[in-house]
Write an enzyme that holds these catalytic residues in place. Structure first.
Site, mmCIF file in Angstrom:
data_model
loop_
_atom_site.group_PDB
_atom_site.id
_atom_site.type_symbol
_atom_site.label_atom_id
_atom_site.label_comp_id
_atom_site.label_asym_id
_atom_site.label_seq_id
_atom_site.Cartn_x
_atom_site.Cartn_y
_atom_site.Cartn_z
ATOM 1 C CG ASP A 1 62.759 -15.822 -20.173
ATOM 2 O OD1 ASP A 1 63.161 -15.635 -19.009
ATOM 3 O OD2 ASP A 1 61.589 -15.607 -20.538
ATOM 4 C CB SER B 1 56.645 -11.415 -17.945
ATOM 5 O OG SER B 1 57.099 -12.027 -16.761
ATOM 6 C CG HIS C 1 61.400 -12.130 -19.506
ATOM 7 N ND1 HIS C 1 60.837 -13.391 -19.485
ATOM 8 C CD2 HIS C 1 60.602 -11.358 -18.719
ATOM 9 C CE1 HIS C 1 59.766 -13.379 -18.697
ATOM 10 N NE2 HIS C 1 59.605 -12.164 -18.235
#
Length: 481
Positions: free
Chosen positions: A416, A161, A441
């Site tokens: 995601d 991320s 994710h």
């Protein structure tokens, strides 16, 4: 090494955690770093926390060739990421590597101004990716210095991320310190002029449409109007309070149309991000495939009070799966651990301006246009700062990954919603792209699990291949001439 041997290596990694949850052991240390890396007129420092495990690394003369697997800490307590990045722990003994997890400034326990760190824009102004990368660089240089004409130990950066963005960016900005980077679910292109603002919500909606039945997304789309209608009267608010059992009663319409709507939007996104094929507790304790479980409770066409009943039941999958919540808390708060909305909200008002919009037709959300001026006004009212939406692209690139950028793997799970702003293609042969059709994710950075889809196992094999390649190249050039 042949493809068969790579598969064997990954199979070995998988076997390490099949008997249950792994226990990760590390030393917790701190290092003094400047509050401001980019001025020579101030000498103030603070203690930056990092976690280290040297037990897999060899000693003596073999140590200089042993790699360091470095996690670029993101918006939360670094221990949370150390405990949810099992791929690194599985890889370390195979590579005889040191594990290093460095906390991001202003998160967890790395607070430059202690309890006053969030008190003013003057203090928060030092919360930037540039300062964080400089922190990481100083830690790496301090713990891993070169020796005369011999280069330091090779460092491979990892991150998921925002941490994936930082892993890629530290390779771009400090290539002499980092030999390569695995950037998982890194939305380095989720910026104005590069990625359409509607992509995030369109992908998110598709996750809910395919999870169980299309009725799920349709019910969510209808629920906004239903909730808004009940918010307009005292009786309606009383009914909502009774149905959802909020920790703090809703007393006015904006408690619904702002606070509750924001909470629901976050929950839908979070469920998609942690839509892993096994139970997890990364953002909240949830079952395997939590979106499917959520949608299983919204699997028919509901309206009115019946819709509210089923929505409340579905939400409990996220906020009360373990049965420990006495009420529904829709107000986020910061307690110094876990993921910090507070710090990220400030970053989103400065350099991490990632436009997200909805039209209510191609997605399941109330129509909401992206307006930079409105956004900027809210940021100034909240923090006294003006966003600089072009900063990330100016400092790191993103839309163009030319030949000067090397040794980065960008991986994205196509389930995601952040994948829309990820690097899904590149003409640069030294920037590798890994797509994981069944992945949520940064699933590929998590510990191996028997429930992992084959595409995740293949993604990890690609990561290992590239890491071995980078290490081989680095060791060949270890002497400095």
């Amino acid at each position: 090494m042949t493809a068969a041997l790579w598969v064997a290596l990954i199979a070995g990694l998988s076997a390490a955690v099949r008997d249950g949850a792994a226990i990760y052991v590390y030393q917790t240390k701190t290092i003094d770093v400047p509050i401001d890396h980019f001025t020579y007129t101030g000498e103030a420092t603070f203690k930056l926390r990092y976690l280290i495990n040297d037990t897999y690394a060899p000693g003596g003369t073999d140590l200089p060739t042993s790699p360091i697997l470095f996690y670029a800490g993101n918006e939360g307590d670094i221990e949370l990421f150390a405990q949810n990045t099992g791929f690194m722990w599985e890889l370390a003994p195979k590579l005889k590597a040191t594990l290093l997890f460095v906390e991001h400034r202003f998160y967890g326990h790395s607070l430059p101004f202690g309890n006053a760190s969030y008190d003013s824009p003057k203090n928060l102004g030092y919360l930037t990716s540039e300062q964080a990368l400089a922190d990481f660089a100083l830690v790496l240089r301090t713990l891993n210095p070169p020796n005369g004409t011999t280069r330091a130990r090779p460092v491979i950066a990892f991150g998921g991320s925002y941490g994936g963005m930082l892993a890629a960016w530290i390779r771009i900005k400090y290539p002499h310190l980092v030999a390569g980077a695995i950037a998982a679910s890194a939305p380095v292109r989720q910026f104005a002029g590069v990625t359409d603002c509607g992509i995030f919500n369109q992908i998110l909606t598709s996750v809910y449409q395919v999870a169980y039945t299309a009725d799920c997304a349709d019910n969510i789309r209808r629920s906004w109007t239903t909730l808004q209608n009940y918010s307009t009267s005292a009786d309606g608010l009383r009914l909502l309070n009774e149905k959802f059992k909020f920790c703090t009663n809703l007393t006015k319409a904006t408690d619904v149309t702002e606070t509750l709507f924001d909470y629901l939007t976050d929950v839908y996104g979070n469920l998609a991000m942690i839509n892993y094929p096994y139970p997890s507790s990364f953002l909240a304790p949830v079952p395997a495939y939590p979106v499917r479980e959520f949608c299983g409770r919204l699997a028919q066409n509901y309206t009115g009070v019946e819709l509210l009943d089923h929505l409340q039941s579905a939400l409990s999958i996220y906020y009360n799966y373990d049965g420990k919540a006495a009420c529904l808390n829709i107000n986020s708060s910061y307690d110094g651990t876990g993921i910090s909305d507070r710090g990220w909200d400030f970053q989103a008002c400065t350099e991490m301006v990632m436009p997200i919009c909805a039209d209510g037709v191609h997605d399941m959300f109330p129509p909401q246009q992206w307006n930079m001026q409105t956004y900027a006004d809210k940021c100034f009212k909240k923090y006294g700062v003006h966003p600089r939406p072009a900063n990330a692209l100016l400092n790191y690139g993103g839309e163009f990954l030319d030949a000067s950028i090397t040794n980065i793997v960008f991986s994205n799970g196509l389930l995601d919603p952040w994948s829309g702003g990820g690097v899904l293609r590149s003409s640069n042969e030294n920037v590798k792209i890994v797509l994981i059709p069944e992945g949520a994710h940064h699933l590929d950075l998590r510990a191996s699990n028997p429930a992992d889809p084959a595409s995740v196992t293949r993604a990890r094999a690609v990561h290992v291949q590239n890491i071995q390649k980078w290490l081989t190249e680095y060791r060949k050039q270890r002497k400095v001439y």
